[in-house]
Design a protein around this motif. Structure first.
Motif, mmCIF file in Angstrom:
data_model
loop_
_atom_site.group_PDB
_atom_site.id
_atom_site.type_symbol
_atom_site.label_atom_id
_atom_site.label_comp_id
_atom_site.label_asym_id
_atom_site.label_seq_id
_atom_site.Cartn_x
_atom_site.Cartn_y
_atom_site.Cartn_z
ATOM 1 N N ARG A 121 0.811 -1.223 0.000
ATOM 2 C CA ARG A 121 0.000 0.000 0.000
ATOM 3 C C ARG A 121 0.840 1.266 0.000
ATOM 4 N N ILE A 122 2.147 1.127 0.130
ATOM 5 C CA ILE A 122 2.995 2.290 0.352
ATOM 6 C C ILE A 122 4.196 2.278 -0.589
ATOM 7 N N HIS A 123 4.577 3.467 -1.038
ATOM 8 C CA HIS A 123 5.818 3.629 -1.803
ATOM 9 C C HIS A 123 6.732 4.583 -1.039
ATOM 10 N N TYR A 124 8.028 4.235 -0.997
ATOM 11 C CA TYR A 124 9.009 5.047 -0.278
ATOM 12 C C TYR A 124 9.855 5.836 -1.268
ATOM 13 N N THR A 125 10.020 7.114 -1.012
ATOM 14 C CA THR A 125 10.924 7.962 -1.776
ATOM 15 C C THR A 125 11.894 8.611 -0.804
ATOM 16 N N GLU A 126 13.187 8.483 -1.085
ATOM 17 C CA GLU A 126 14.165 9.153 -0.241
ATOM 18 C C GLU A 126 14.417 10.549 -0.785
ATOM 19 N N HIS A 291 22.006 11.116 -8.888
ATOM 20 C CA HIS A 291 21.718 11.352 -10.304
ATOM 21 C C HIS A 291 21.118 10.119 -10.974
ATOM 22 N N LEU A 292 21.661 8.948 -10.655
ATOM 23 C CA LEU A 292 21.178 7.714 -11.267
ATOM 24 C C LEU A 292 19.963 7.130 -10.554
ATOM 25 N N LYS A 293 19.572 7.747 -9.419
ATOM 26 C CA LYS A 293 18.399 7.306 -8.658
ATOM 27 C C LYS A 293 18.494 5.813 -8.326
ATOM 28 N N VAL A 294 19.598 5.451 -7.701
ATOM 29 C CA VAL A 294 19.853 4.054 -7.381
ATOM 30 C C VAL A 294 19.557 3.818 -5.902
ATOM 31 N N ASP A 311 35.776 1.810 -6.226
ATOM 32 C CA ASP A 311 35.116 2.685 -5.254
ATOM 33 C C ASP A 311 33.618 2.458 -5.170
ATOM 34 N N LEU A 312 32.974 2.277 -6.311
ATOM 35 C CA LEU A 312 31.514 2.152 -6.320
ATOM 36 C C LEU A 312 31.087 1.212 -7.437
ATOM 37 N N LEU A 313 30.265 0.236 -7.086
ATOM 38 C CA LEU A 313 29.683 -0.703 -8.037
ATOM 39 C C LEU A 313 28.172 -0.559 -7.961
ATOM 40 N N ILE A 314 27.565 -0.234 -9.090
ATOM 41 C CA ILE A 314 26.122 0.002 -9.142
ATOM 42 C C ILE A 314 25.462 -1.011 -10.072
ATOM 43 N N PHE A 315 24.355 -1.574 -9.599
ATOM 44 C CA PHE A 315 23.524 -2.462 -10.413
ATOM 45 C C PHE A 315 22.256 -1.699 -10.790
ATOM 46 N N LYS A 316 21.988 -1.615 -12.083
ATOM 47 C CA LYS A 316 20.773 -0.919 -12.527
ATOM 48 C C LYS A 316 20.262 -1.538 -13.817
ATOM 49 N N ASN A 317 19.010 -1.969 -13.771
ATOM 50 C CA ASN A 317 18.342 -2.531 -14.959
ATOM 51 C C ASN A 317 19.158 -3.638 -15.613
ATOM 52 N N GLY A 318 19.724 -4.509 -14.778
ATOM 53 C CA GLY A 318 20.443 -5.665 -15.276
ATOM 54 C C GLY A 318 21.856 -5.383 -15.738
ATOM 55 N N LYS A 319 22.337 -4.156 -15.562
ATOM 56 C CA LYS A 319 23.697 -3.799 -15.971
ATOM 57 C C LYS A 319 24.549 -3.463 -14.754
ATOM 58 N N LYS A 320 25.863 -3.581 -14.943
ATOM 59 C CA LYS A 320 26.816 -3.315 -13.860
ATOM 60 C C LYS A 320 27.728 -2.156 -14.264
ATOM 61 N N TYR A 321 27.749 -1.142 -13.433
ATOM 62 C CA TYR A 321 28.579 0.024 -13.692
ATOM 63 C C TYR A 321 29.572 0.216 -12.553
ATOM 64 N N GLY A 322 30.812 0.447 -12.901
ATOM 65 C CA GLY A 322 31.839 0.707 -11.912
ATOM 66 C C GLY A 322 32.254 2.171 -11.954
ATOM 67 N N ARG A 375 26.357 12.903 -19.222
ATOM 68 C CA ARG A 375 27.073 11.951 -20.088
ATOM 69 C C ARG A 375 27.037 10.515 -19.535
ATOM 70 N N LEU A 376 26.572 10.344 -18.313
ATOM 71 C CA LEU A 376 26.580 9.017 -17.709
ATOM 72 C C LEU A 376 25.528 8.128 -18.336
ATOM 73 N N PRO A 377 25.782 6.822 -18.415
ATOM 74 C CA PRO A 377 24.741 5.886 -18.878
ATOM 75 C C PRO A 377 23.614 5.871 -17.857
ATOM 76 N N ASN A 378 22.381 5.727 -18.313
ATOM 77 C CA ASN A 378 21.258 5.715 -17.376
ATOM 78 C C ASN A 378 20.762 4.321 -17.046
ATOM 79 N N GLY A 379 21.398 3.310 -17.604
ATOM 80 C CA GLY A 379 21.033 1.943 -17.264
ATOM 81 C C GLY A 379 19.891 1.380 -18.088
ATOM 82 N N ASP A 380 19.344 2.174 -18.999
ATOM 83 C CA ASP A 380 18.225 1.689 -19.824
ATOM 84 C C ASP A 380 18.688 0.714 -20.894
#
Length: 380
Positions: A121-126, A291-294, A311-322, A375-380
């Motif tokens: 019933r609830i959605h969280y936004t930081e 920016h990437l809303k991760v 330093d940072l490993l991000i998973f977004k939409n099935g992709k891996k960005y370092g 210029r960053l990839p957005n993970g789409d």
């Protein structure tokens, strides 16, 4: 005050799906101001501030207070009355079309009852303090941090004075308001120590020994700082490879202005301070995540026992960005970057540097100036 239309648009979108939306973020980051703007979109709206004793008394019997209301209901500082959550579930189930916006200064982990009671019933936004996407001024944002009263202060001196008062208020008032019986003196000493370890792997035993308490106490205090959005404990990523890997989190003070204040650094001194590289890393890391809303659960660092790290490993939409972060105007690749790209099978590895210059460094490795986040990839 800067417009924060992204959050308004997000709330509008999520209210089409969920009857309850939670806007969570640190105190004084602009949640109340945003809610007052958002509620003007509704012909009928009601605002309860649980720091106001009158509103708190009105909600002593939530059924009597909320049942007759229509339109949007806003409940501010909801962590002060966690027993509201079961009634909110009853209300939205009983009255389809009822919409509640709840604001809180504690994370989902500290508001466990909401996730348990309002599941589905609830959605969280930081909501964070100001970001570069909103201000467009990297240097001022880095020096002062993103809290509105700090960033928008009429002078660097006034900004620093506000941050000192904010830290004191958090220690002496806000922690207790979150329901924790913790020592403000111990928390201040720990928070200051964490500032000096900013960007490093946490050693709970070392901190416990220095402060004369147990590892468990240190972990519980850090959990409160993390749950109130003051620090980020970046988890290590365990890849399915043979290299032995480090298991403790890396610690960051999330707001660069608060970091500089804990370190006793004035706005202009940061550029000549020994911590300038660590400060830049934490600041840029937070800006990338914003920016990437991760989600925090999709953010990691990677380090092996042999010293290879990312330093940072991000998973977004099935992709891996370092991401690597360097305070330099002459970026180059390193052995660690090449190993990380290969071992982690990264889709992209990006070195974030100051300024606006962006250019390739190697195959699937590029340098991007923080001013060029578009210029960053957005993970789409």
């Amino acid at each position: 005050m800067l417009k924060r239309d992204t959050y308004i648009n997000d709330l509008t979108k999520y209210f089409d799906i969920f009857p309850v939306c939670a806007l969570l973020g640190p105190r004084q980051c602009g949640k109340t101001t945003l809610s007052l703007t958002f509620q003007k979109l509704f012909s009928e709206n009601h605002h309860f501030d649980l720091e106001d004793h009158t509103d708190l008394a009105r909600l002593a019997n939530p059924k009597l207070a909320l049942d007759p209301l229509n339109g949007l209901i806003v409940i501010d500082e909801v962590q002060r009355k966690p027993d509201l959550f079961p009634y909110i579930r009853v209300l939205v189930d009983k009255k389809p079309g009822t919409q509640l916006l709840i604001l809180g200064s504690a994370s989902r982990d500290l508001l466990q009852q909401s996730s348990e009671t309002l599941a589905g019933r609830i959605h969280y936004t930081e909501m964070t303090p100001f970001s570069f996407d909103e201000t467009g001024d990297v240097n001022l944002l880095w020096k002062r941090g993103g809290f509105p009263r700090s960033y928008l202060a009429s002078s660097n001196e006034n900004s620093y004075t506000w941050r000192k008062a904010y830290i004191t208020s958090f220690l002496e008032r806000d922690i207790a308001a979150l329901g924790f019986n913790l020592s403000p003196q111990l928390m201040r000493r720990l928070w200051t120590m964490l500032a000096h370890y900013h960007g490093n792997i946490i050693n709970y035993t070392e901190f416990a020994r220095s402060l004369g308490v147990t590892d468990k106490t240190i972990k519980s205090y850090i959990d409160v700082l993390e749950g109130s959005f003051m620090v980020r404990a970046l988890k290590p990523w365990f890849a399915n490879i043979k290299k032995r890997q480090v298991k403790a989190p890396k610690i960051y003070i999330r707001d660069s202005g608060i970091l500089h204040t804990l370190l006793g650094i004035s706005s202009e001194e940061i550029f000549m301070h020994p911590k300038v590289g660590a400060s830049w890393e934490g600041f840029a890391l937070e800006e990338i995540i914003k920016h990437l809303k991760v989600d925090a659960d999709d953010c990691y660092y990677w380090r092996t026992q042999t010293g290879v790290e990312l330093d940072l490993l991000i998973f977004k939409n099935g992709k891996k960005y370092g991401f690597e972060f360097k305070y330099t105007d002459r970026p180059t690749t390193t052995k660690s970057m090449h190993i990380a790209r290969e071992d982690l099978e990264l889709d992209d590895l990006i070195l974030i540097i100051p300024g606006s210059k962006s250019f390739p460094l190697d195959e699937n490795i590029k340098a991007v100036g923080l001013n060029d986040l578009w210029r960053l990839p957005n993970g789409d």
